[in-house]
Design a protein around this motif. Structure first.
Motif, PDB file in Angstrom:
ATOM      1  N   UNK B  18      85.162 -54.417 -10.921  1.00  0.00           N
ATOM      2  CA  UNK B  18      84.003 -54.478  -9.909  1.00  0.00           C
ATOM      3  C   UNK B  18      83.755 -53.090  -9.550  1.00  0.00           C
ATOM      4  N   UNK B  19      84.753 -51.974  -9.720  1.00  0.00           N
ATOM      5  CA  UNK B  19      84.260 -50.713  -9.409  1.00  0.00           C
ATOM      6  C   UNK B  19      83.415 -50.279 -10.414  1.00  0.00           C
ATOM      7  N   UNK B  20      83.587 -50.514 -11.510  1.00  0.00           N
ATOM      8  CA  UNK B  20      82.472 -50.136 -12.712  1.00  0.00           C
ATOM      9  C   UNK B  20      81.372 -50.806 -12.230  1.00  0.00           C
ATOM     10  N   UNK B  21      81.215 -51.918 -11.841  1.00  0.00           N
ATOM     11  CA  UNK B  21      79.947 -52.817 -11.864  1.00  0.00           C
ATOM     12  C   UNK B  21      79.030 -52.019 -10.628  1.00  0.00           C
ATOM     13  N   UNK B  44      84.221 -59.230  -6.719  1.00  0.00           N
ATOM     14  CA  UNK B  44      83.173 -58.078  -7.128  1.00  0.00           C
ATOM     15  C   UNK B  44      82.286 -57.897  -5.813  1.00  0.00           C
ATOM     16  N   UNK B  45      82.073 -59.002  -5.152  1.00  0.00           N
ATOM     17  CA  UNK B  45      81.384 -58.786  -3.746  1.00  0.00           C
ATOM     18  C   UNK B  45      82.025 -57.867  -2.898  1.00  0.00           C
ATOM     19  N   UNK B  48      81.704 -54.159  -4.144  1.00  0.00           N
ATOM     20  CA  UNK B  48      80.432 -53.875  -3.905  1.00  0.00           C
ATOM     21  C   UNK B  48      80.114 -53.378  -2.433  1.00  0.00           C
ATOM     22  N   UNK B  49      80.635 -54.390  -1.596  1.00  0.00           N
ATOM     23  CA  UNK B  49      80.391 -53.890  -0.187  1.00  0.00           C
ATOM     24  C   UNK B  49      81.107 -52.664   0.357  1.00  0.00           C
ATOM     25  N   UNK B  50      82.477 -52.612  -0.330  1.00  0.00           N
ATOM     26  CA  UNK B  50      82.878 -51.340   0.058  1.00  0.00           C
ATOM     27  C   UNK B  50      82.093 -49.946  -0.755  1.00  0.00           C
ATOM     28  N   UNK B  51      81.533 -50.252  -1.864  1.00  0.00           N
ATOM     29  CA  UNK B  51      80.955 -49.165  -2.487  1.00  0.00           C
ATOM     30  C   UNK B  51      79.718 -48.885  -1.804  1.00  0.00           C
ATOM     31  N   UNK B  52      78.977 -49.941  -1.239  1.00  0.00           N
ATOM     32  CA  UNK B  52      77.617 -49.464  -0.535  1.00  0.00           C
ATOM     33  C   UNK B  52      78.202 -48.596   0.832  1.00  0.00           C
TER      34      UNK B  52
END
Lengths: 499, 499
Positions: B18-21, B44-45, B48-52
């Motif tokens: 998920x981090x790569x994605x 993954x969601x 992604x929300x953390x990454x955002x």
């Protein structure tokens, strides 16, 4: 004067001893030093000058007047009147035991004796002392003036209250004493470091990578994690919602794989020393130790500041420790020596341009000027009684309007000071004019004219300030009223200068 | 579109996958995912929300339009058109080999295949593949969207250009690929981590300290050092002027002392797991994993920002990497979609209130408003051709005067945008008015009226701007001239509002 400690003795003044000396002096304690090494004064002087610079960047909080530094010609003279004696002589049991026995004999009975040893057992160190109960290990980390950790380890004869007192005293000078439950050689930090160091030497010796790659592996990955959380809390997160126990259950089996060479001791022979030396030289790319120290210290300050903003501004880890320390400094600061009777602007802030404040050209970025003006405003507010306690009761002054002029440039390391003149006030409004001066040339670098409103922070509406605040403001404003209105007050943007 | 990579496939979408994605998507790459796990989309969601959120805090640089995320029902469908395929399935050699063989068979011949394995040998992974030369280990660190490190390890059959290409591609998405010279199980980072982890488990098992103390030992001392320099560079400094070789000569003997328990493997039995579980629960003090992730990510962002200011503003370590990446983002950004023909103020900056910008009440501190205004000014300057190249030729605009009004409050996480209206200009002067709006309510939070002068940076004197700059400024100013003068322009501090 801190919780029963007013004077300190340091026996041994190398890099670690010098770091202790700097911490103590900057905390307002008088320090007497004994170190027969011919270069001791020079080494301590260099550490002190680094510490001065770093502390100048680290905090704007009012440090107490610096303590007095005295080099003594005998150990007895150094330790006789001290409340805390810190031993930092070379790491040899026989030498340390001899020095500690001398300290024990010469010190006052109630003085605490800490040893900076990074590996020896306190029980071994205290054998034979007359008062072994006040001997403990206080193991710091380099640079001692910036890294807050001190491992506190007691031996068989150490009194429990010795460690309690030591921890409280360290807290009062902004350090973090952690008590290790059982004594073992090398305690906790150096155990962890040694395990990693041994593996690192194998990786270099076996040609798996060079020293720069190994350092990069650390500083682009887990080094960034460890500055804020340690090992277990990081793995707790990695384990996710399944929990720590589940994570450990999965992790366990890996340990028995034949991955590490840790069962063997690396032979640090000349060839390996030379290989590491060459790689390290190339990695440093010509930077001197002084350059690297400066870069390290500025980075440490920056990281500490970043952690002060952590947990939504509450502060996290070493950043929270710094914030707590600063609040203590503010609360016990003697009021600034400002002549409230004089008909001159108030000199409120002395500061230096921080590495985090400059752009790639070394010039202070625009918004940092406003930060210095904001710090000046805070100093005025404290002076008229709008302090933490007042704000916690739900009232404060908010800035509503600011007019800035840039008349010069501030560069990295430059010393600045600010003066403030009150232009007008009423029960709700406060209107003043601030100058930022360059200390060296006394030239004006920037000015700010600001209007603040007194607000009820819950409703968000203006309301009259407390009577005691207005009572402090009135005489100040009265004296400032006779000073000429500063050039630049009442201007709007683009207005032609007065002729 | 980055150096020959436009689409990516991720096989396995757990925390690491998920981090790569997230990294790939935020870098503008389309990502096709295959993961048969029933919870894959949810996990993954969440990543992604953390990454955002973290990326929103991390950089103001213009990210490319986000790539498209597609979940596929077969591995073949996911990987068929990909330029880079990243495998992140569970850590079992048989499973990984089976999955990699499937990937190898379905992928285009020139596609690169990276494995996220944290311990298996690439030579073992590539055995039996049709095109083993494009298989390599790309081992990242959690959280992959913030920590830049990727260990690149080739096996016996890996082509050298595979690693060269992989490193360049990682650089183009802001990551730091380091090539490990020889393959060994667990590579470099996990070797070091395992050595330390093993020792840590002994310290807990033997009751030397609890998990919180151990974490504190790390994060109040060497963790702060390692975020910026690694092991060897830190010791180089500790060695002082005597040099690295002298330091190693002294350090060597310590290694043979019987300090560590590293020769034995800790039995991570139920009792030890439970002890660590209990201690870790107490240490977390009720914070959920989501809370801890948020705190960790904000701290990482803060530390990266601090390191951007390192080495007198040049940037250091992971901070310099981020600055270099941001410069690349700016240089390849498509020009902002600003309607230069419209007679409306220019919308220049969209940002969010960063954790480092707020006080302990969660309110944006005063000087950070000026920072947002400064970023807006920089965006205008880039728009009229005053970019890095222009400044490197020795000319720039300097702000000389600013009038700020605070009309509302910005809080942590709040989304803001700015608009700018040119009021007047001539060959040397540039006078404009900027609003900061709250995105959600469209209310004005603050305004700034500013005057800039065009200067020769060497002499420090004003001089006319280049013709091409003035040629870009003229039509903008002409269009803005027909807009009403903003309320608040031309005001001085304390002036009554117009009725």
């Amino acid at each position: 004067m801190l919780k029963g400690v007013s004077s300190v003795a340091c026996v041994g003044g190398g890099v670690i001893g010098g770091g202790w000396i700097a911490r103590f002096l900057l905390s307002g304690l008088n320090v007497r030093v004994y170190d027969p090494h011919p270069e001791a004064k020079r080494i301590v002087g260099e550490v002190l000058s680094n510490a001065d610079r770093a502390y100048g960047l680290l905090t704007m909080a009012p440090l107490p007047p610096r303590g007095t530094l005295t080099f003594c010609t005998t150990l007895q003279d150094a330790v006789a009147d001290a409340d805390w004696i810190q031993e930092s002589v070379p790491e040899r049991l026989d030498l340390k035991k001899r020095v500690l026995a001398d300290i024990d004999a010469a010190a006052r009975p109630e003085a605490l004796i800490g040893s900076s040893t990074s590996g020896l057992l306190p029980s071994d160190l205290q054998t034979g002392l007359t008062r072994p109960e006040r001997l403990f290990v206080a193991h710091p980390y380099n640079p001692v003036y910036l890294l807050p950790l001190v491992e506190l380890v007691g031996g068989r004869s150490t009194a429990p209250e010795t460690l309690v007192n030591a921890k409280a005293i360290l807290e009062s000078i902004g350090m973090k004493g952690v008590v290790i439950d059982k004594e073992i050689e090398a305690f906790v930090g150096d155990r962890l470091l040694e395990a990693l160091w041994r593996e690192a030497l194998w990786l270099i010796k076996d040609g798996i990578c060079d020293t720069e790659t190994l350092d990069d592996v650390i500083r682009y990955s887990f080094g960034l994690r460890w500055a804020q959380m340690g090992l277990f809390e990081t793995y707790r997160i990695a384990g996710g919602e399944a929990g720590m126990r589940h994570f450990l259950g999965q992790f366990g089996p890996c340990l028995s794989l034949p991955w590490t060479k840790l069962t063997d001791v690396v032979d640090l022979d000349e060839a390996l020393i030379e290989r590491i030396g060459v790689q390290s030289d190339s990695q440093a790319a010509g930077r001197s130790i002084r350059d690297l120290e400066r870069i390290r210290d500025e980075n440490l300050v920056g990281i500490l500041h970043a952690l002060q903003a952590g947990d939504a501004g509450a502060g996290w880890g070493a950043g929270k420790l710094l914030t707590d320390f600063e609040q203590k400094l503010w609360s016990r600061a003697t009021p600034p020596t400002i002549d409230l009777e004089a008909a001159t602007p108030l000199r409120l802030i002395d500061t230096r341009v921080n590495a985090a404040w400059v752009d790639y050209n070394g010039h202070m970025t625009e918004h940092r000027y406003l930060q210095v003006f904001g710090d000046t405003t805070d100093a005025l507010l404290r002076l008229i009684g709008v302090d933490m306690a007042y704000i916690e009761q739900g009232h404060s002054y908010y800035t509503v309007e600011t007019h800035l002029r840039h008349l010069g440039e501030a560069k990295l390391g430059q010393s600045l000071y600010t003066t403030l003149q009150i232009l007008s006030y009423d029960s709700k409004r406060l209107h003043f004019f601030t100058h930022i001066y360059d200390l060296a040339t006394q030239c004006v670098i920037a000015t700010a004219e600001q209007m603040l409103l007194h607000v009820d922070m819950v409703s968000g509406r203006t309301c009259p300030a407390a009577d005691e605040v207005l009572a402090r403001l009135a005489p100040l404003a009265q004296r400032h009223a006779v000073i000429a209105t500063p050039e630049g007050a009442g201007r709007h943007v683009g207005q032609k200068a007065r002729q």
